[in-house]
Write a protein that holds these residues in place. Structure first.
Motif, PDB file in Angstrom:
ATOM      1  N   VAL A  55       0.912  -1.238   0.014  1.00 55.14           N
ATOM      2  CA  VAL A  55      -0.014   0.243  -0.242  1.00 55.14           C
ATOM      3  C   VAL A  55       0.716   1.212  -0.207  1.00 55.14           C
ATOM      4  CG1 VAL A  55      -1.343   1.544   1.344  1.00 55.14           C
ATOM      5  CG2 VAL A  55      -1.929  -0.861   1.487  1.00 55.14           C
ATOM      6  N   THR A  56       0.706   1.916  -0.503  1.00 55.96           N
ATOM      7  CA  THR A  56       1.395   2.998  -1.103  1.00 55.96           C
ATOM      8  C   THR A  56       0.045   4.442  -0.951  1.00 55.96           C
ATOM      9  OG1 THR A  56       2.513   2.764  -2.179  1.00 55.96           O
ATOM     10  CG2 THR A  56       2.411   4.991  -2.391  1.00 55.96           C
ATOM     11  N   PHE A  57       0.961   5.694  -0.571  1.00 53.18           N
ATOM     12  CA  PHE A  57      -0.530   6.537   0.142  1.00 53.18           C
ATOM     13  C   PHE A  57      -0.074   7.839  -0.214  1.00 53.18           C
ATOM     14  CE2 PHE A  57      -0.933   6.471   3.970  1.00 53.18           C
ATOM     15  CZ  PHE A  57      -0.617   7.782   4.745  1.00 53.18           C
ATOM     16  N   LYS A  58      -0.765   8.822  -0.694  1.00 52.09           N
ATOM     17  CA  LYS A  58       0.565  10.581  -0.281  1.00 52.09           C
ATOM     18  C   LYS A  58      -1.038  11.665  -0.168  1.00 52.09           C
ATOM     19  CE  LYS A  58       1.273  12.354  -4.710  1.00 52.09           C
ATOM     20  NZ  LYS A  58       2.318  13.210  -5.949  1.00 52.09           N
ATOM     21  N   VAL A  59      -0.651  12.070   0.409  1.00 49.79           N
ATOM     22  CA  VAL A  59      -2.045  13.290   0.508  1.00 49.79           C
ATOM     23  C   VAL A  59      -1.363  15.060   0.993  1.00 49.79           C
ATOM     24  CG1 VAL A  59      -2.468  12.529   2.949  1.00 49.79           C
ATOM     25  CG2 VAL A  59      -4.254  14.063   1.168  1.00 49.79           C
ATOM     26  N   GLY A  60      -1.989  15.876   0.787  1.00 50.28           N
ATOM     27  CA  GLY A  60      -1.247  17.506   0.937  1.00 50.28           C
ATOM     28  C   GLY A  60      -1.807  18.081   1.743  1.00 50.28           C
ATOM     29  N   TRP A  82      -7.971   1.968   6.627  1.00 49.20           N
ATOM     30  CA  TRP A  82      -8.910   1.197   7.782  1.00 49.20           C
ATOM     31  C   TRP A  82      -9.277  -0.127   6.374  1.00 49.20           C
ATOM     32  CZ3 TRP A  82     -10.961   2.192  12.084  1.00 49.20           C
ATOM     33  CH2 TRP A  82     -10.956   3.198  12.989  1.00 49.20           C
ATOM     34  N   TYR A  83      -9.731  -0.774   6.807  1.00 51.91           N
ATOM     35  CA  TYR A  83     -10.442  -1.988   5.605  1.00 51.91           C
ATOM     36  C   TYR A  83     -11.696  -2.821   6.082  1.00 51.91           C
ATOM     37  CZ  TYR A  83      -8.811  -5.395   8.218  1.00 51.91           C
ATOM     38  OH  TYR A  83      -8.617  -6.540  10.214  1.00 51.91           O
ATOM     39  N   TYR A  84     -12.687  -3.156   4.902  1.00 47.38           N
ATOM     40  CA  TYR A  84     -13.949  -3.668   5.359  1.00 47.38           C
ATOM     41  C   TYR A  84     -14.310  -4.677   4.071  1.00 47.38           C
ATOM     42  CZ  TYR A  84     -16.022   0.504   2.929  1.00 47.38           C
ATOM     43  OH  TYR A  84     -15.693   1.806   2.235  1.00 47.38           O
ATOM     44  N   LYS A  96     -12.244  -1.679   9.901  1.00 47.36           N
ATOM     45  CA  LYS A  96     -11.561  -2.035  10.935  1.00 47.36           C
ATOM     46  C   LYS A  96      -9.746  -1.275  10.614  1.00 47.36           C
ATOM     47  CE  LYS A  96     -12.321  -6.728  12.219  1.00 47.36           C
ATOM     48  NZ  LYS A  96     -12.050  -8.170  12.345  1.00 47.36           N
ATOM     49  N   GLN A  97      -9.203  -0.939  11.565  1.00 51.13           N
ATOM     50  CA  GLN A  97      -8.054  -0.300  11.101  1.00 51.13           C
ATOM     51  C   GLN A  97      -7.032  -1.034  10.637  1.00 51.13           C
ATOM     52  OE1 GLN A  97      -6.937   2.955  13.874  1.00 51.13           O
ATOM     53  NE2 GLN A  97      -5.689   3.592  12.373  1.00 51.13           N
ATOM     54  N   ILE A  98      -6.425  -0.923  10.193  1.00 50.18           N
ATOM     55  CA  ILE A  98      -4.258  -1.528   9.682  1.00 50.18           C
ATOM     56  C   ILE A  98      -3.883  -1.000  11.147  1.00 50.18           C
ATOM     57  CG2 ILE A  98      -3.033  -1.987   8.978  1.00 50.18           C
ATOM     58  CD1 ILE A  98      -4.218  -1.545   6.627  1.00 50.18           C
ATOM     59  N   ALA A  99      -3.954  -1.901  11.925  1.00 54.72           N
ATOM     60  CA  ALA A  99      -2.601  -1.456  13.308  1.00 54.72           C
ATOM     61  C   ALA A  99      -1.887  -0.744  13.284  1.00 54.72           C
ATOM     62  CB  ALA A  99      -3.127  -2.357  14.528  1.00 54.72           C
ATOM     63  N   ASP A 100      -0.822  -1.981  12.239  1.00 57.59           N
ATOM     64  CA  ASP A 100       0.315  -1.038  12.614  1.00 57.59           C
ATOM     65  C   ASP A 100       1.097  -0.674  11.325  1.00 57.59           C
ATOM     66  OD1 ASP A 100      -0.062  -2.836  10.061  1.00 57.59           O
ATOM     67  OD2 ASP A 100       1.649  -4.209   9.879  1.00 57.59           O
ATOM     68  N   TRP A 122       1.575  -5.168   4.066  1.00 60.98           N
ATOM     69  CA  TRP A 122       0.460  -6.060   5.630  1.00 60.98           C
ATOM     70  C   TRP A 122       0.044  -7.233   4.687  1.00 60.98           C
ATOM     71  CZ3 TRP A 122      -5.170  -5.331   4.741  1.00 60.98           C
ATOM     72  CH2 TRP A 122      -5.929  -5.529   6.613  1.00 60.98           C
ATOM     73  N   ARG A 123      -0.176  -8.123   5.783  1.00 65.83           N
ATOM     74  CA  ARG A 123      -0.766  -9.510   5.668  1.00 65.83           C
ATOM     75  C   ARG A 123      -2.193  -9.350   5.496  1.00 65.83           C
ATOM     76  NH1 ARG A 123       1.717 -14.268   4.255  1.00 65.83           N
ATOM     77  NH2 ARG A 123       3.451 -13.712   4.831  1.00 65.83           N
ATOM     78  N   VAL A 124      -2.788 -10.028   5.261  1.00 63.80           N
ATOM     79  CA  VAL A 124      -4.389  -9.776   5.278  1.00 63.80           C
ATOM     80  C   VAL A 124      -4.935 -11.141   6.426  1.00 63.80           C
ATOM     81  CG1 VAL A 124      -6.747 -10.429   3.992  1.00 63.80           C
ATOM     82  CG2 VAL A 124      -5.113  -9.047   2.621  1.00 63.80           C
ATOM     83  N   PRO A 125      -5.718 -10.559   7.421  1.00 63.94           N
ATOM     84  CA  PRO A 125      -5.560 -11.984   8.495  1.00 63.94           C
ATOM     85  C   PRO A 125      -6.124 -12.894   7.917  1.00 63.94           C
ATOM     86  CG  PRO A 125      -6.450  -8.643   8.784  1.00 63.94           C
ATOM     87  CD  PRO A 125      -6.508  -9.068   7.209  1.00 63.94           C
ATOM     88  N   ALA A 126      -5.692 -13.800   9.281  1.00 63.23           N
ATOM     89  CA  ALA A 126      -5.938 -15.192   8.415  1.00 63.23           C
ATOM     90  C   ALA A 126      -7.793 -14.962   8.545  1.00 63.23           C
ATOM     91  CB  ALA A 126      -5.611 -15.933   9.507  1.00 63.23           C
ATOM     92  N   ASP A 127      -8.725 -14.397   9.274  1.00 64.29           N
ATOM     93  CA  ASP A 127      -9.936 -14.865   9.251  1.00 64.29           C
ATOM     94  C   ASP A 127     -10.676 -14.316   8.127  1.00 64.29           C
ATOM     95  OD1 ASP A 127     -10.018 -12.191  10.354  1.00 64.29           O
ATOM     96  OD2 ASP A 127     -10.369 -12.200  12.062  1.00 64.29           O
ATOM     97  N   TRP A 128     -10.195 -12.981   7.318  1.00 60.35           N
ATOM     98  CA  TRP A 128     -10.590 -12.801   6.546  1.00 60.35           C
ATOM     99  C   TRP A 128     -11.018 -13.852   5.233  1.00 60.35           C
ATOM    100  CZ3 TRP A 128     -11.999  -8.289   5.161  1.00 60.35           C
ATOM    101  CH2 TRP A 128     -12.266  -7.601   3.686  1.00 60.35           C
ATOM    102  N   THR A 129     -12.262 -13.880   5.356  1.00 64.49           N
ATOM    103  CA  THR A 129     -13.183 -14.756   4.575  1.00 64.49           C
ATOM    104  C   THR A 129     -13.913 -14.014   3.487  1.00 64.49           C
ATOM    105  OG1 THR A 129     -15.114 -15.043   6.075  1.00 64.49           O
ATOM    106  CG2 THR A 129     -13.132 -15.967   6.637  1.00 64.49           C
ATOM    107  N   ALA A 130     -14.083 -12.575   3.367  1.00 63.69           N
ATOM    108  CA  ALA A 130     -15.546 -11.748   2.802  1.00 63.69           C
ATOM    109  C   ALA A 130     -15.368 -11.630   1.303  1.00 63.69           C
ATOM    110  CB  ALA A 130     -15.908 -10.393   3.822  1.00 63.69           C
ATOM    111  N   GLY A 131     -14.660 -11.531   0.751  1.00 62.00           N
ATOM    112  CA  GLY A 131     -14.359 -11.877  -0.387  1.00 62.00           C
ATOM    113  C   GLY A 131     -13.106 -10.036  -0.869  1.00 62.00           C
TER     114      GLY A 131
END
Length: 176
Positions: A55-60, A82-84, A96-100, A122-131
């Motif tokens: 993931v890469t972002f920039k904003v001013g 955040w992801y959902y 959920k916020q990407i905590a790190d 960031w590694r997608v969490p092991a409990d992710w099943t939502a597609g």
């Protein structure tokens, strides 16, 4: 890019997912650090537990708080990802916020323009099943002096400068 194919035994999925269309052009300045505005978001293709997202972002932002006739002051700016689940009708409420991943800086009246950017894996969490997954950049503006001009000051988000880009690394297809 921050990741190599051999480092994670994953395959890069092309093209990357990219967004540079802002959802908000100002961020209200207040006291809490939990009232950010969603500025950018991307919808990923089917995402699997264990996938790695680069993931890469920039904003001013511009600190015009108190300008021209009020009191100028320093504003803390925090950026979060955040992801959902895309298919969840209450996705934003269940985010959920990407905590790190958290970055920020103070933008003083003299600094005036603050560029923020980050690149991380960031590694997608092991409990992710939502597609399909949505990633969103949320930026917060806060200050202990936020009421000095009666409240209502905002940071301006620089149009044409912001982007959110995601490269997805996933397991290679199984040979038939």
């Amino acid at each position: 890019m921050a990741i190599t194919q051999t480092a994670h035994d994953k395959t890069l999925q092309l093209p990357p997912v990219w967004c540079n269309e802002l959802e908000a052009f100002s961020i209200p300045i207040d006291r809490p650090t939990t009232t950010g505005k969603r500025l950018l978001r991307v919808v990923l293709p089917a995402t699997l537990a264990g996938d790695i997202l680069d993931v890469t972002f920039k904003v001013g932002v511009t600190n015009n708080a108190g300008y021209p006739d009020g009191t100028r002051y320093t504003v803390g700016v925090g950026a979060h990802i955040w992801y959902y689940a895309y298919a969840d009708p209450n996705g934003w409420a269940n985010r959920k916020q990407i905590a790190d991943m958290l970055t920020g800086e103070n933008v003083t009246p003299d600094l005036h323009h603050l560029p923020l950017g980050e690149s991380f894996a960031w590694r997608v969490p092991a409990d992710w099943t939502a597609g399909r997954m949505v990633l969103a950049l949320v930026v917060d503006a806060h200050s202990t002096a936020w009421e000095v001009n009666g409240g209502g000051d905002v940071l301006i988000v620089e149009n044409g400068y912001a982007h959110l880009r995601v490269h997805r690394w996933t397991d290679p297809p199984v040979a038939a």
